[in-house]
Design an enzyme around this catalytic site. Sequence first.
Site, PDB file in Angstrom:
ATOM      1  N   CYS A  40       0.858  -1.264  -0.230  1.00 29.37           N
ATOM      2  CA  CYS A  40       0.006   0.044   0.055  1.00 29.37           C
ATOM      3  C   CYS A  40       0.768   1.105   0.101  1.00 29.37           C
ATOM      4  O   CYS A  40       2.008   1.159   0.091  1.00 29.37           O
ATOM      5  CB  CYS A  40      -1.145   0.100   1.095  1.00 29.37           C
ATOM      6  SG  CYS A  40      -1.852  -1.507   1.495  1.00 29.37           S
ATOM      7  N   ASP A  75      -3.814  -8.873   8.555  1.00 26.58           N
ATOM      8  CA  ASP A  75      -2.733  -8.326   9.344  1.00 26.58           C
ATOM      9  C   ASP A  75      -2.584  -7.232   9.947  1.00 26.58           C
ATOM     10  O   ASP A  75      -2.066  -6.772  11.095  1.00 26.58           O
ATOM     11  CB  ASP A  75      -1.434  -8.879   8.776  1.00 26.58           C
ATOM     12  CG  ASP A  75      -1.269  -8.115   7.438  1.00 26.58           C
ATOM     13  OD1 ASP A  75      -2.240  -7.510   6.949  1.00 26.58           O
ATOM     14  OD2 ASP A  75      -0.012  -8.222   6.780  1.00 26.58           O
ATOM     15  N   ILE A 101      14.342 -11.310 -17.320  1.00 29.70           N
ATOM     16  CA  ILE A 101      14.849 -10.264 -18.248  1.00 29.70           C
ATOM     17  C   ILE A 101      16.048 -10.617 -18.809  1.00 29.70           C
ATOM     18  O   ILE A 101      16.951 -11.116 -18.159  1.00 29.70           O
ATOM     19  CB  ILE A 101      14.665  -8.887 -17.634  1.00 29.70           C
ATOM     20  CG1 ILE A 101      13.196  -8.777 -17.154  1.00 29.70           C
ATOM     21  CG2 ILE A 101      15.252  -7.725 -18.453  1.00 29.70           C
ATOM     22  CD1 ILE A 101      12.400  -8.315 -18.529  1.00 29.70           C
ATOM     23  N   SER A 105      11.736 -12.335  -4.758  1.00 26.36           N
ATOM     24  CA  SER A 105      12.737 -12.165  -5.159  1.00 26.36           C
ATOM     25  C   SER A 105      13.837 -12.513  -4.185  1.00 26.36           C
ATOM     26  O   SER A 105      13.793 -13.172  -3.200  1.00 26.36           O
ATOM     27  CB  SER A 105      13.188 -10.433  -5.195  1.00 26.36           C
ATOM     28  OG  SER A 105      13.380  -9.903  -3.962  1.00 26.36           O
ATOM     29  N   GLY A 106      15.214 -12.648  -4.840  1.00 22.83           N
ATOM     30  CA  GLY A 106      16.451 -13.147  -4.000  1.00 22.83           C
ATOM     31  C   GLY A 106      17.338 -12.065  -3.601  1.00 22.83           C
ATOM     32  O   GLY A 106      18.349 -12.448  -3.068  1.00 22.83           O
TER      33      GLY A 106
END
Length: 631
Positions: A2, A100, A291, A363-364
Amino acid sequence: MCGIAGLFHLHTPKPVDPARIEAMCTAMVHRGPDGGGVWVGPGVGLGHRRLSIIDVAGSPQPMASPDGRAVLVFNGEIYNYRELRAELRALGATFRTDGDSEVILAAWQQWGEGCLARLHGMFAFALYDLAERTLFLARDRLGVKPLYYAPLSDGSLAFASELKGLLAHPLLRREIDPQAVEDYLAWGYVPDHRCILSGVHKLPAGHALLLRGNGQLPAPSQWWDVSFADRHAGRPADLEAELVHLLRQAVTSRMVADVPLGAFLSGGVDSSSVVALMAEASSGPVKTCSIGFDVGELDETGYAARVARQFATDHRTRTVSPDDFGAVDTLAAMFDEPFADASALPTWRVCQLARESVTVALSGDGADEAFAGYRRQRFHYHEDRLRRLVPQGARAALFGSLGAVYPKADWAPRPLRAKTTLLALAEAGEQAYARALAINDPATRDSLYTAAFRRELGDYRAEQPLVALMQAAPARSGLDRAQYADLRFWLPGDILTKVDRTSMAVSLEAREPLLDHRLIEFAARLPEGLRIKRGQGKWLVKTAMRRYLPDEILFRPKQGFVTPTAQWFRGPLAATARSIATSAPLARSGWFDTTRLGAIAEAHIAGRSDHGRLLWQLVMLDRSLGRLGMS
């Protein structure tokens, strides 16, 4: 995920215009396209834009506690909210929603400021307590979620998830901080201890701010830090097993969502590890995307495809070309402040690709900082061992003299680029690491500035805050201090800013399981030999993940998410490089020697030097100044 914004009067509880809060939120509608809301009370206003992830039909914000005493606006995810909900319910709390957000309200009412230590996740939130007339602002441990704030001339404090939220307020001053320009030229971004606009602050990672309406703006208080002061005493095999457990726990906790979920996959160790553990925990194929580049030596899509085949993922790929440079103004608008990490472009493109099929992507990011995966960390580790053997005076005389005369050979193979190493060995470890991290060293920056701007900066240099941070680090070695600096300085200012803005620009929630604070705290206690070994960083991660991934993925040279800006500025973007010295906002600023800028562009285009990163910095600064109205 948000966007939040609000106003709080520090002196007297003046009325707050809801339309003003609405305008601040509307400027960030990309962060929350699914809905919004505004709440105002005496001297306070809170606004929210929502991207629905958990409890999609419920949990509207701003959210009031059941007794009406507290009101919350929240950006992020609390991954242990179900466990906290059960604990709080046992203590007498009641809940009306399944999300949450309400858990934060109940945790605040039960534990006050101590609630932060119990929250596992990424977050920035503002909580107003009507009974105490206090506003509590908090940011997560590592700084995954951003929060800007600024005191205004009417006695109020404005806050927002992005600078553009503050820019929507007419009383915000738009005056450039000259030290922020110096910081930007050094690092390629404006670090969290500063903002491009004077008077605007970023709440630091792991910090909170409690405002009491007594006319005072206190300094933020730190509620979490990572310590490298201790070491694990267990056997390597036991530590490897514990690491796998923590990795699995971090990944699975971030797979909770009521909307489609997937992952970024570059084919490197980190993203491949995340995908492997997601596949293990999923009944269906994991949705992955990557990508590629139209410059062959920078393209990693073959490795990503190898991992995708191994785990039977639903994989998609897209290629970035020089034509994508046309999006530079869009990038400048995303970041508000100048931001020159060129990998933001492919990161944005992979976020766009992911958003076509999912709303949440794992993601890493984070493993390089935590487990010593960067080349500069390995160099610093070996240099620091040599520093301990040779006294400072002897090092300065020997290596400083050699470094001064050794040619700077950007064009040469890496083993022959000894100038930086020689200069680093002549310095103290903190100064040397600052040199390694900086894009442009102090001498280069000074050569770009006008005499007037150098006088305005005075004795300030961008390296000073980083050196001070490393010197005060809870650490035992040079490698510890380097990693601490990466986690506290580089990670929130560069990596997490890049991922947050590019993902939020397309209304995608990015989650970073490798930044689970329990994993970070575990990594900080690893012996150095389990972080760096046989010339490899992230050693324990690589050995632990051998049960999932082939050596071809785990031990290949680290490539990173690189954008071929150097080639672009010598080809289709040469005219853009030449325009730097005459571009209106930059040229009129009075900060730069425009003749010098023109010479830099010509040297790069002719191939005599590689100034690709510097040219990208200048282009992004120019575009940002234009967006801030400094033209």
